[in-house]
Design a protein around this motif. Structure first.
Motif, PDB file in Angstrom:
ATOM      1  N   ASN A 255     -20.365  43.306  18.864  1.00 19.63           N
ATOM      2  CA  ASN A 255     -19.419  42.954  17.796  1.00 19.63           C
ATOM      3  C   ASN A 255     -18.958  44.120  16.934  1.00 19.63           C
ATOM      4  O   ASN A 255     -18.023  43.967  16.149  1.00 19.63           O
ATOM      5  CB  ASN A 255     -19.998  41.853  16.917  1.00 19.63           C
ATOM      6  CG  ASN A 255     -20.065  40.517  17.638  1.00 19.63           C
ATOM      7  OD1 ASN A 255     -19.440  40.350  18.679  1.00 19.63           O
ATOM      8  ND2 ASN A 255     -20.817  39.577  17.105  1.00 19.63           N
ATOM      9  N   LEU A 256     -19.602  45.274  17.069  1.00 21.63           N
ATOM     10  CA  LEU A 256     -19.132  46.436  16.308  1.00 21.63           C
ATOM     11  C   LEU A 256     -17.667  46.738  16.622  1.00 21.63           C
ATOM     12  O   LEU A 256     -16.875  47.033  15.721  1.00 21.63           O
ATOM     13  CB  LEU A 256     -19.984  47.663  16.640  1.00 21.63           C
ATOM     14  CG  LEU A 256     -21.154  47.977  15.722  1.00 21.63           C
ATOM     15  CD1 LEU A 256     -21.961  49.150  16.269  1.00 21.63           C
ATOM     16  CD2 LEU A 256     -20.669  48.280  14.313  1.00 21.63           C
ATOM     17  N   GLY A 257     -17.323  46.636  17.889  1.00 25.03           N
ATOM     18  CA  GLY A 257     -15.960  46.950  18.305  1.00 25.03           C
ATOM     19  C   GLY A 257     -14.921  45.951  17.844  1.00 25.03           C
ATOM     20  O   GLY A 257     -13.715  46.201  17.980  1.00 25.03           O
ATOM     21  N   LYS A 258     -15.379  44.816  17.317  1.00 23.65           N
ATOM     22  CA  LYS A 258     -14.441  43.784  16.866  1.00 23.65           C
ATOM     23  C   LYS A 258     -14.056  43.944  15.390  1.00 23.65           C
ATOM     24  O   LYS A 258     -13.130  43.275  14.919  1.00 23.65           O
ATOM     25  CB  LYS A 258     -15.047  42.403  17.082  1.00 23.65           C
ATOM     26  CG  LYS A 258     -15.360  42.095  18.538  1.00 23.65           C
ATOM     27  CD  LYS A 258     -16.060  40.758  18.694  1.00 23.65           C
ATOM     28  CE  LYS A 258     -16.441  40.498  20.154  1.00 23.65           C
ATOM     29  NZ  LYS A 258     -17.173  39.227  20.316  1.00 23.65           N
ATOM     30  N   LEU A 259     -14.754  44.809  14.672  1.00 22.43           N
ATOM     31  CA  LEU A 259     -14.513  44.926  13.233  1.00 22.43           C
ATOM     32  C   LEU A 259     -13.107  45.435  12.924  1.00 22.43           C
ATOM     33  O   LEU A 259     -12.469  44.983  11.965  1.00 22.43           O
ATOM     34  CB  LEU A 259     -15.554  45.852  12.593  1.00 22.43           C
ATOM     35  CG  LEU A 259     -17.001  45.349  12.618  1.00 22.43           C
ATOM     36  CD1 LEU A 259     -17.928  46.380  11.970  1.00 22.43           C
ATOM     37  CD2 LEU A 259     -17.128  44.015  11.902  1.00 22.43           C
ATOM     38  N   GLU A 260     -12.631  46.364  13.726  1.00 19.37           N
ATOM     39  CA  GLU A 260     -11.272  46.882  13.490  1.00 19.37           C
ATOM     40  C   GLU A 260     -10.252  45.762  13.594  1.00 19.37           C
ATOM     41  O   GLU A 260      -9.298  45.692  12.809  1.00 19.37           O
ATOM     42  CB  GLU A 260     -10.949  48.001  14.483  1.00 19.37           C
ATOM     43  CG  GLU A 260      -9.606  48.664  14.205  1.00 19.37           C
ATOM     44  CD  GLU A 260      -9.334  49.849  15.116  1.00 19.37           C
ATOM     45  OE1 GLU A 260      -8.273  50.493  14.953  1.00 19.37           O
ATOM     46  OE2 GLU A 260     -10.181  50.148  15.993  1.00 19.37           O
ATOM     47  N   GLY A 261     -10.443  44.869  14.550  1.00 18.77           N
ATOM     48  CA  GLY A 261      -9.549  43.720  14.684  1.00 18.77           C
ATOM     49  C   GLY A 261      -9.625  42.795  13.484  1.00 18.77           C
ATOM     50  O   GLY A 261      -8.604  42.253  13.029  1.00 18.77           O
ATOM     51  N   ASP A 262     -10.835  42.617  12.952  1.00 16.34           N
ATOM     52  CA  ASP A 262     -10.992  41.807  11.736  1.00 16.34           C
ATOM     53  C   ASP A 262     -10.176  42.403  10.594  1.00 16.34           C
ATOM     54  O   ASP A 262      -9.507  41.680   9.838  1.00 16.34           O
ATOM     55  CB  ASP A 262     -12.463  41.751  11.311  1.00 16.34           C
ATOM     56  CG  ASP A 262     -13.349  41.057  12.322  1.00 16.34           C
ATOM     57  OD1 ASP A 262     -12.815  40.360  13.205  1.00 16.34           O
ATOM     58  OD2 ASP A 262     -14.584  41.206  12.223  1.00 16.34           O
ATOM     59  N   HIS A 263     -10.231  43.713  10.469  1.00 21.80           N
ATOM     60  CA  HIS A 263      -9.508  44.395   9.391  1.00 21.80           C
ATOM     61  C   HIS A 263      -7.993  44.255   9.559  1.00 21.80           C
ATOM     62  O   HIS A 263      -7.267  44.026   8.581  1.00 21.80           O
ATOM     63  CB  HIS A 263      -9.888  45.881   9.352  1.00 21.80           C
ATOM     64  CG  HIS A 263     -11.347  46.127   9.096  1.00 21.80           C
ATOM     65  ND1 HIS A 263     -11.914  47.389   9.170  1.00 21.80           N
ATOM     66  CD2 HIS A 263     -12.344  45.276   8.763  1.00 21.80           C
ATOM     67  CE1 HIS A 263     -13.204  47.289   8.897  1.00 21.80           C
ATOM     68  NE2 HIS A 263     -13.489  46.024   8.653  1.00 21.80           N
ATOM     69  N   LYS A 264      -7.529  44.385  10.791  1.00 16.22           N
ATOM     70  CA  LYS A 264      -6.086  44.256  11.043  1.00 16.22           C
ATOM     71  C   LYS A 264      -5.594  42.849  10.723  1.00 16.22           C
ATOM     72  O   LYS A 264      -4.532  42.653  10.133  1.00 16.22           O
ATOM     73  CB  LYS A 264      -5.778  44.618  12.496  1.00 16.22           C
ATOM     74  CG  LYS A 264      -5.897  46.110  12.795  1.00 16.22           C
ATOM     75  CD  LYS A 264      -5.586  46.402  14.263  1.00 16.22           C
ATOM     76  CE  LYS A 264      -5.665  47.897  14.541  1.00 16.22           C
ATOM     77  NZ  LYS A 264      -5.427  48.211  15.977  1.00 16.22           N
ATOM     78  N   LYS A 265      -6.389  41.849  11.130  1.00 15.69           N
ATOM     79  CA  LYS A 265      -6.000  40.463  10.846  1.00 15.69           C
ATOM     80  C   LYS A 265      -6.057  40.177   9.342  1.00 15.69           C
ATOM     81  O   LYS A 265      -5.231  39.414   8.823  1.00 15.69           O
ATOM     82  CB  LYS A 265      -6.897  39.501  11.634  1.00 15.69           C
ATOM     83  CG  LYS A 265      -6.475  39.370  13.098  1.00 15.69           C
ATOM     84  CD  LYS A 265      -7.402  38.484  13.899  1.00 15.69           C
ATOM     85  CE  LYS A 265      -8.604  39.251  14.371  1.00 15.69           C
ATOM     86  NZ  LYS A 265      -9.384  38.541  15.407  1.00 15.69           N
ATOM     87  N   ALA A 266      -7.008  40.794   8.649  1.00 16.11           N
ATOM     88  CA  ALA A 266      -7.082  40.623   7.189  1.00 16.11           C
ATOM     89  C   ALA A 266      -5.831  41.197   6.532  1.00 16.11           C
ATOM     90  O   ALA A 266      -5.257  40.582   5.617  1.00 16.11           O
ATOM     91  CB  ALA A 266      -8.332  41.306   6.641  1.00 16.11           C
TER      92      ALA A 266
END
Length: 358
Positions: A255-266
């Motif tokens: 899930n580390l690699g998914k954090l950037e996507g979380d930030h973009k969606k935020a």
């Protein structure tokens, strides 16, 4: 009937993935109070190495991790810790450092970016000549990312400066790293570099990384030896804890690699919300996965009405104040969920305008 749920209350609400459930079922375990649970040891070692520290210790929660860390550094009752007035340790951890540890908090104003002014930190350090009447300053605490300012990130340079100040005065530095991986990803700085100046770090695995339970505190071997004893005192010594360290390892790897996507969606959600008449979001302040949404004064809808309207459509958010709410993205929120959330917000305001004949 609500057919869809978009849970934006926190990044703690994620459900275990199938890989995590499989890890629970197959984890190699033993008695961790005896210090021999192999899965716990693997998790602790991996987090410590990632953070650039000598050793780690699994704890049930970030609150316990912070409490243990403060008590190890402030091992004499009447010690004092300097920390942000808007920090998690100061506001949301039941005053545990005082009620359990006899440690006095010395709050310093948090700026809008989560930092504290260096000169104010230094001014808060007690003069040793006043030891007869003053508490003894022993520790400085930082929080990265800083939740109450909207997930803002403290830079490595700022943390280095605080670390230098701590050393100058013979103090220790602890970082509440509940979302330290979010800060690392957002800043583009390796996590070990962000915590280089810290004597200890509490790393939460059940927030952005999505593990079901737990945090790891890291520091020197001597620090962790003392922390282990305190963990037992506080009731945090568990037995076959590998069954929850297993899914935490999965979270760390997947899930580390998914954090950037979380930030973009935020960011996408924040920009969309800010375009809705009646709402205001400081888009520039959305650096990670946390958004604060304000209802503009004079709007025809109250915070409670908006909250209830969203809930009726399956969108769950966290009320923060009568006209403010918090939204937190996580890896189980899709781009489609973001668009659905925006449509529900828009519908709530459009409906109010129609009812008022506007």
């Amino acid at each position: 009937m609500v057919t869809r749920t978009v849970d934006l209350r926190s990044d703690t609400v994620t459900k275990p993935t199938e890989a995590m459930r499989a890890a629970m079922a197959t984890a190699e375990v033993d008695d961790d109070v005896f210090g021999v649970d192999p899965t716990a040891f693997r998790l602790e070692s991996e987090v410590a190495k990632t953070m650039g520290k000598e050793a780690g210790l699994f704890v049930p929660s970030g609150t316990m991790g912070n409490l243990i860390s403060v008590l190890v550094h402030c091992d004499t009752r009447g010690s004092e810790v300097i920390l942000g007035d808007n920090s998690h340790i100061h506001i949301y951890e039941n005053g545990g450092i005082s009620t359990i540890g006899g440690v006095h908090p010395r709050p310093v104003k948090n700026n809008e970016d989560g930092t504290m002014d260096i000169n104010l930190i230094e001014a808060a350090i007690r003069d040793p000549r006043g030891e007869l009447v003053f508490p003894t300053t022993r520790l400085i605490c930082l929080e990265n990312s800083h939740a109450n300012t909207g997930g803002r990130c403290l830079s490595a340079e700022y943390i280095d400066t605080v670390g230098e100040l701590a050393k100058k005065h013979g103090l220790k530095l602890h970082i509440d790293g509940a979302r330290i991986f979010n800060a690392s990803v957002a800043l583009g700085v390796p996590v070990h570099r962000l915590v280089q100046a810290a004597d200890s770090v509490s790393v939460c695995l059940s927030k952005g990384l999505g593990a079901p339970v737990g945090s790891v505190i890291v520091g020197s071997k001597s620090f962790i030896t003392k922390a282990r004893r305190l963990r037992k005192t506080l009731g945090g010594g568990m037995r076959q804890v590998g069954v929850i360290c297993g899914p935490a390892l999965v979270a760390l790897h997947e899930n580390l690699g998914k954090l950037e996507g979380d930030h973009k969606k935020a960011k996408m959600l924040a920009e969309g919300l800010n375009q809705i008449k009646g709402l205001r979001v400081n888009v520039a302040a959305v650096e990670t996965n946390i958004i604060y949404v304000d209802i503009v004064e004079g709007s025809k809808i109250t915070g409670e009405q908006l909250y209830m309207n969203l809930m009726e459509h399956g969108v769950l958010v966290m009320p923060e104040a009568p006209s403010r709410m918090r939204i937190v993205l996580h890896h189980q929120i899709s781009s489609s969920d973001v668009q659905y959330t925006l449509s529900c917000f828009q519908q709530a305001f459009t409906g109010v305008q129609e009812q008022n004949g506007n």
